[in-house]
Design an enzyme around this catalytic site. Structure first.
Site, PDB file in Angstrom:
ATOM      1  N   PRO A 139      10.822  23.360  11.430  1.00 49.09           N
ATOM      2  CG  PRO A 139      12.327  25.157  11.295  1.00 49.09           C
ATOM      3  CD  PRO A 139      10.961  24.789  11.787  1.00 49.09           C
ATOM      4  N   GLY A 357       5.894   7.230 -23.185  1.00 45.24           N
ATOM      5  CA  GLY A 357       7.239   7.221 -23.764  1.00 45.24           C
ATOM      6  C   GLY A 357       7.901   8.590 -23.764  1.00 45.24           C
ATOM      7  CD  GLU A 381      -3.841  19.200   5.324  1.00 42.89           C
ATOM      8  OE1 GLU A 381      -4.781  18.929   6.081  1.00 42.89           O
ATOM      9  OE2 GLU A 381      -3.149  20.208   5.471  1.00 42.89           O
TER      10      GLU A 381
END
Length: 404
Positions: A139, A357, A381
C-alpha cells in the site's frame, strides 16, 4: 550476421501454444471479461497437458512463463535458446488469445520466474512444480521496490512474516506466493529477500480481490501476512545480508520477467493488428508494402506506423530473452524491451479502437477489451517511467542514488 529464424523445437511449442490460444482462449475471452473473478474452469482441462509438456521440455500455453529450464544449443557453440526463449514465444501466442487467461494458467505464475532465477538446486526440486504468485507491491509503494516494509524475522527454524501485499496476480488461486520482505530494515535494500510462502501457511490470508480495468479473467488479490510462519529453508538464495551487493539477487528476477511481460504486449499487439487489418480491408482500405505510406489511405499509413513499432518491440524482446538464456547481463535490454513493448501495446490498441470508429468502441469485436487489457502491461513489472529511469542509469553509468 544475426539469424532471427526460430529453432524448430521452439516453433513447435509456439504452434502448440497458438492452438491453445485459438481453440480455448479466444472463444471464452469475452465470457470471463464480463464475469470478473469467476474461475475459468476451461483451464483445468489443460493443466495436466501443460505439466506434461513442461516435464518433456516442450512447454506450451505459456509454459515456463520465463522458467529457466536447461538451455539447448542451437547453431554455433555458446548460442543457447532455453527456458526463457521458449517462455517468451509461448506467451506471445497465448496473449494473442487472451492476456487475463494467460495469467490464469495453472502452475505458470510469475513467481515461478523468481524461483527459477535465484533458487538453489534443492529448492528447485521442492518448488519446481508449484503454482507461484509474486507479491512485491505494498500500500505504501508501487514502483520503488526497495521500499518494502514487510518484515521477515527468524524464529528458531521458522521465518515469521508480517505485512500487506497488494495487486498480487493469481493471489487467490496459486498454491504458493513468492513474497518480498526485509530481514533487517536498518540495512535498507540489501536486506530484502524473497520467501516462498505456501497457501496453507498459518497467518496468510486473502483480504479482498480487486476490481480492475482489464485482465478481468485474472484474480488480483490483497494478501495479509499476520505472524505468518514458513520453514527456515523457504528463503530463496542466501539469507546473508550483503550491503555491497544490495538487493541484486531479488532484482535479478526482473531481468527474466520483464522480457516475458514485453512478450505479453507483443502478443496482444499482434492480435490487435490482425483484427485492425481485417476491419480496414472490409472497409475498402488496402495496406501496401510497395507504395510509400504518404501515398496511401491515411488509415493504411497509420497501420504501417503501428506495425513498425510492433516489429521493433518484438525484436527487442527477442534480444533481451536471448541474453537471459545465454547468461549475459541484460538489465538494460530487459528494461528497454519492457518499456518499448508496454508503450507500443497501449498505443496500438488505442489507435485501433480509434481507426475502427464506432465498431471498435463497441463490444462486438475484442478491440476495446484489448485496449483495456493493454494498460497493465505498461505498468506491472515496472512502470514505463521506471523502465526509462533504469535505462538512463545503465546508459549514463549512474547508480540509483545518483540518478533518481
Amino acid at each position: 550476421m544475426i539469424n532471427l529464424e526460430l529453432p524448430r523445437k521452439l516453433k513447435a511449442s509456439a504452434n502448440q501454444a497458438h492452438q491453445v490460444a485459438a481453440q480455448i482462449f479466444r472463444p471464452i475471452s469475452r465470457k470471463y471479461d464480463l464475469a470478473e473473478h469467476e474461475y475459468p474452469v476451461e483451464l483445468d482441462t489443460m493443466a495436466a497437458m501443460v505439466e506434461g509438456l513442461n516435464d518433456s521440455g516442450q512447454g506450451a500455453a505459456g509454459a515456463a512463463l520465463g522458467r529457466d529450464s536447461k538451455a539447448e544449443q542451437d547453431g554455433p557453440a555458446g548460442n543457447a535458446n532455453g527456458g526463457n526463449m521458449a517462455g517468451l514465444l509461448n506467451v506471445i501466442e497465448t496473449c494473442w488469445g487472451d492476456v487475463g487467461l494467460t495469467l490464469s494458467i495453472p502452475y505458470q505464475g510469475l513467481g515461478n520466474s523468481a524461483i527459477a532465477a535465484v533458487a538453489t538446486d534443492e529448492q528447485l526440486e521442492r518448488f519446481g512444480k508449484v503454482w507461484a504468485s509474486m507479491a512485491i507491491t505494498e500500500p505504501g509503494f508501487g514502483s520503488d521496490s526497495a521500499a518494502v516494509t514487510t518484515t521477515a524475522v527468524l524464529d528458531g527454524d521458522e521465518w515469521v512474516l508480517n505485512g500487506e501485499k497488494i495487486f498480487v496476480t493469481a493471489g487467490e488461486r496459486s498454491t504458493h506466493i513468492v513474497v518480498w520482505a526485509s530481514v533487517d530494515r536498518s540495512k535498507g535494500r540489501a536486506a530484502i529477500k524473497s520467501f516462498v510462502v505456501p497457501r496453507e501457511a498459518p497467518g496468510l490470508s486473502v483480504a479482498r480481490l480487486e476490481k480492475k480495468l482489464g485482465i478481468k479473467a485474472s484474480d488480483t488479490a490483497v494478501l495479509v501476512l499476520d505472524n505468518c510462519r514458513i520453514p527456515k529453508d523457504n528463503i530463496l538464495g542466501s539469507p546473508e545480508v550483503n550491503t555491497e551487493k544490495g538487493f541484486a539477487g531479488v532484482m535479478q528476477t526482473f531481468d527474466n520477467t520483464r522480457p516475458i511481460v514485453a512478450g505479453m504486449a507483443v502478443g496482444l499487439g499482434r492480435a490487435v493488428l490482425e483484427e485492425l487489418r481485417t476491419i480496414l480491408k472490409e472497409a475498402g482500405v488496402e495496406v501496401s508494402y510497395d507504395i510509400p505510406a504518404n501515398n496511401q489511405h491515411a488509415a493504411a499509413a497509420e497501420f504501417l506506423a503501428l506495425e513498425a513499432d510492433w516489429e521493433a518491440a518484438y525484436l527487442l524482446a527477442l534480444r533481451a530473452t536471448w541474453m537471459a538464456d545465454n547468461k549475459k547481463p541484460n538489465s538494460l535490454e530487459a528494461s528497454v524491451s519492457k518499456a518499448k513493448a508496454g508503450r507500443t501495446g497501449t498505443a496500438v490498441s488505442l489507435k485501433a479502437v480509434e481507426l475502427a470508429g464506432t465498431y471498435g468502441y463497441s463490444q462486438r469485436p475484442l478491440l476495446e477489451k484489448w485496449a483495456r487489457d493493454s494498460k497493465i502491461l505498461d505498468i506491472f513489472e515496472g512502470t514505463q517511467q521506471i523502465q526509462q529511469l533504469i535505462v538512463a542509469r545503465r546508459v549514463l553509468g549512474k547508480s540509483s542514488s545518483e540518478l533518481k
